[in-house]
Design a protein around this motif. Structure first.
Motif, PDB file in Angstrom:
ATOM      1  N   MET A   2       0.849  -1.193   0.000  1.00 18.08           N
ATOM      2  CA  MET A   2       0.000   0.000   0.000  1.00 18.08           C
ATOM      3  C   MET A   2       0.888   1.247   0.000  1.00 18.08           C
ATOM      4  N   TYR A   3       0.693   2.117  -0.998  1.00 19.29           N
ATOM      5  CA  TYR A   3       1.451   3.350  -1.097  1.00 19.29           C
ATOM      6  C   TYR A   3       0.682   4.502  -0.462  1.00 19.29           C
ATOM      7  N   THR A  49       6.378  12.065   7.572  1.00 20.99           N
ATOM      8  CA  THR A  49       5.801  10.856   6.996  1.00 20.99           C
ATOM      9  C   THR A  49       6.407  10.566   5.623  1.00 20.99           C
ATOM     10  N   ARG A  50       6.722   9.317   5.362  1.00 19.27           N
ATOM     11  CA  ARG A  50       7.154   8.934   4.022  1.00 19.27           C
ATOM     12  C   ARG A  50       5.958   8.997   3.085  1.00 19.27           C
ATOM     13  N   ILE A  51       6.073   9.768   2.026  1.00 19.91           N
ATOM     14  CA  ILE A  51       5.013   9.887   1.028  1.00 19.91           C
ATOM     15  C   ILE A  51       5.532   9.321  -0.290  1.00 19.91           C
ATOM     16  N   ASP A  52       4.704   8.520  -0.959  1.00 20.63           N
ATOM     17  CA  ASP A  52       5.124   7.867  -2.197  1.00 20.63           C
ATOM     18  C   ASP A  52       4.659   8.618  -3.444  1.00 20.63           C
ATOM     19  N   ILE A  53       3.475   9.244  -3.387  1.00 23.17           N
ATOM     20  CA  ILE A  53       2.921   9.971  -4.526  1.00 23.17           C
ATOM     21  C   ILE A  53       2.337  11.288  -4.006  1.00 23.17           C
ATOM     22  N   VAL A  54       2.656  12.390  -4.696  1.00 23.42           N
ATOM     23  CA  VAL A  54       2.061  13.688  -4.356  1.00 23.42           C
ATOM     24  C   VAL A  54       1.297  14.190  -5.577  1.00 23.42           C
ATOM     25  N   LEU A  55       0.017  14.487  -5.387  1.00 25.79           N
ATOM     26  CA  LEU A  55      -0.828  15.095  -6.414  1.00 25.79           C
ATOM     27  C   LEU A  55      -1.055  16.541  -5.988  1.00 25.79           C
ATOM     28  N   THR A  56      -0.442  17.490  -6.690  1.00 20.18           N
ATOM     29  CA  THR A  56      -0.449  18.869  -6.210  1.00 20.18           C
ATOM     30  C   THR A  56      -0.825  19.865  -7.297  1.00 20.18           C
ATOM     31  N   LYS A  80       6.829  10.089  -6.375  1.00 20.07           N
ATOM     32  CA  LYS A  80       6.328  10.479  -7.693  1.00 20.07           C
ATOM     33  C   LYS A  80       5.414  11.699  -7.541  1.00 20.07           C
ATOM     34  N   VAL A  81       5.718  12.767  -8.297  1.00 18.07           N
ATOM     35  CA  VAL A  81       4.959  14.013  -8.207  1.00 18.07           C
ATOM     36  C   VAL A  81       4.098  14.167  -9.459  1.00 18.07           C
TER      37      VAL A  81
END
Length: 558
Positions: A2-3, A49-56, A80-81
């Protein structure tokens, strides 16, 4: 695996809508969701927190998406951004791609394109861990082998027979041995274990998988750490690491506060070890456990830290496999410190088996150890005296550590531990110790269950008392000093319910109480119990009660 997805936009309605979109499991891969209504809030999340994907969003006040992307790269280089933008601008696309953006989506393209972009990012994360690539790299590394001098030096470091007291001479020695560490910088230590091997596996295959585990760790950690691998048993290994952020500070003493925050080694290690553990399970099909130190230490403390982690390694909660803990968590939980080096490695291993509840392994080693004494007398050889009192020390320490003194004295004559003269023959000694060990195995099974239950209850109490606050997995894990992934796995195993479902249950139950109050509007009820989106509140409430919040209020309130 789970990411974690972080959604960032200065327009709350967009954030709430996207969170609703990704909360629906039918829309794609299951994700652990985080959200922020500003770049500043996003940085606070990224710092902890470790974040795997950022949708910004690209256009935000104070800090735009491109500036945020640089901060993300500094903290979590493999994240991944995906940019969500309102216009199609070539210069923006070029700049974001040059900085490593995974994708961009026009806001006018709709939900389908957003879901596709996130699914694509998940696919890229999976590709980064492709098992064939890892095994090919492992085969290459294995063919080179670890030079004998390097291995002997590393084991001497762990034993304490070699000390690097002079940084200049030490750096030269490390360089000569091709060890990628600096003698003048502090260290972190991770102790790892292959919990179980696949059945009927050859020794060469085990070695190959051990190298593969190391390579997976390098894939995640090499961006932020220099590391050195030491194999010291059939299934055990140690990683010595140094943060590369220390290099940056040495080279630029005027580094900004943002860079300093980006290099939080312990948080990075915890975050990446979750991924290493998951990758080993998913791609290599082997469970691994890790224990790490909670703060950096000097080179002269290597042996002490090694003995401390060895001593504490078996003190996991609940599951016996895929443990991920720090020495701080263990010390705080059991209120004890390791009181020095274990004098005899065999006794230490017996203590490990006793702690892990591995009765069969304990008695196999115990029989061979006690057979080192020849003859019947217990007092005529130094070996007999040494073994006797080392075993007594182990048992007494274990009894005190678990608070079992009263239980043991009720069924076992402790005078047999106080003096060797109480035993007429060595066989009698062996039998008495065996009886005591069996008693301890039986008693500590129930004690382990109690410790696990204490963790579960503490988390549940915090959730009930903070329904409108931060109930992210990261925050809950901090409360009980566990890694987020381990807490999630432990909770699901012990309760049969995910933490996310328990939180929703508690929020809906509290919402029922508030809905019966005439003066509180429905949308305010939802926010009070922690639902940021009114639509998400309605969906969760209806799923549990088969009624909308308004229907529930109309039906239940007179």
């Amino acid at each position: 695996m789970m990411y974690r997805l972080l959604v960032v936009d200065d327009e709350p309605i967009i954030v709430d809508g996207l969170i609703d979109l990704f909360s629906d499991a039918s829309n794609g891969p299951e994700l652990e969701l985080y959200w922020a209504y500003s770049a500043d809030d996003a940085l606070k999340c990224l710092n902890t927190t470790r974040i795997d994907i950022v949708l910004t969003d690209i256009e935000m006040p104070e800090m735009n998406g491109l500036a945020l992307q640089k901060e993300i790269n500094a903290r979590w280089p493999r994240c991944k951004v995906i940019f969500l933008t309102g216009y199609n601008d070539f210069n923006f696309i070029h700049a974001s791609s040059r900085n490593g953006a995974s994708d961009y989506v026009l806001k006018t393209e709709g939900d389908a394109q957003i879901l596709a972009a996130v699914s694509k990012a998940v696919g890229k994360l999976d590709e980064d861990l492709a098992v064939q690539q890892m095994l090919r790299k492992a085969e290459t590394q294995m063919s080179l082998a670890l030079p004998l001098m390097q291995r002997e030096f590393a084991l001497d470091l762990l034993k304490g027979t070699v000390l690097l007291t002079d940084p200049l001479a030490g750096s030269q020695q490390l360089q000569e041995l091709n060890i990628p560490l600096h003698a003048h910088q502090p260290l972190f230590m991770i102790m790892g274990r292959i919990d179980t091997w696949p059945s009927e596996m050859r020794q060469s295959d085990k070695m190959l998988l051990m190298y593969a585990v190391h390579n997976i760790a390098e894939e995640f950690l090499s961006d932020s750490f220099r590391m050195f691998h030491i194999k010291y048993g059939q299934d055990r290994f140690v990683w010595l690491l140094q943060s590369k952020s220390d290099d940056a500070r040495e080279n630029d003493e005027t580094a900004s506060e943002g860079i300093a925050q980006a290099a939080n080694p312990l948080r990075q290690l915890n975050g990446y070890l979750e991924l290493v553990q998951s990758a080993c399970h998913q791609y290599l099909r082997i469970p691994c456990s890790f224990v790490l130190v909670s703060e950096a230490f000097g080179w002269n403390e290597i042996s002490h830290k090694f003995d401390t982690l060895s001593f504490l390694f078996a003190r996991g909660l609940g599951t016996r496999q895929e443990i991920l803990l720090s020495d701080k968590q263990l010390v705080d939980a059991f209120q004890e410190q390791h009181d020095g080096r274990v004098k005899m490695r065999t006794v230490q291993l017996l203590d490990d088996y006793l702690e892990k509840g591995q009765r069969t392994e304990f008695f196999e080693l115990y029989g061979a150890f006690m057979n080192l004494v020849e003859g019947g007398s217990v007092s005529k050889t130094g070996v007999a005296v040494e073994i006797f009192y080392s075993m007594v020390s182990m048992f007494i320490t274990y009894i005190n550590r678990w608070g079992l003194m009263k239980t043991v004295t009720d069924t076992f004559n402790l005078n047999l531990l106080f003096t060797i003269a109480e035993h007429a023959t060595w066989q009698e000694t062996t039998t008495h110790f065996q009886k005591l060990a069996n008693l301890l195995f039986d008693e500590t099974v129930s004690e382990n269950e109690k410790q696990t239950n204490d963790v579960i209850w503490k988390v549940q109490d915090h959730i009930r008392d903070n329904l409108g606050g931060d109930l992210s997995l990261t925050r809950l894990a901090e409360i009980v000093y566990l890694s987020p992934s381990y807490l999630s796995k432990l909770y699901k195993q012990e309760t049969g319910q995910s933490l996310k479902d328990f939180i929703i249950d508690c929020r809906v139950q509290k919402a029922k109480e508030l809905l019966l109050q005439r003066d509180m509007k429905i949308h305010k009820v939802g926010r009070t119990v922690g639902f940021e989106s009114a639509a998400y509140f309605t969906r969760c409430f209806k799923k549990m009660t088969q009624l909308s919040p308004q229907e529930f209020r109309d039906l239940k309130r007179p």
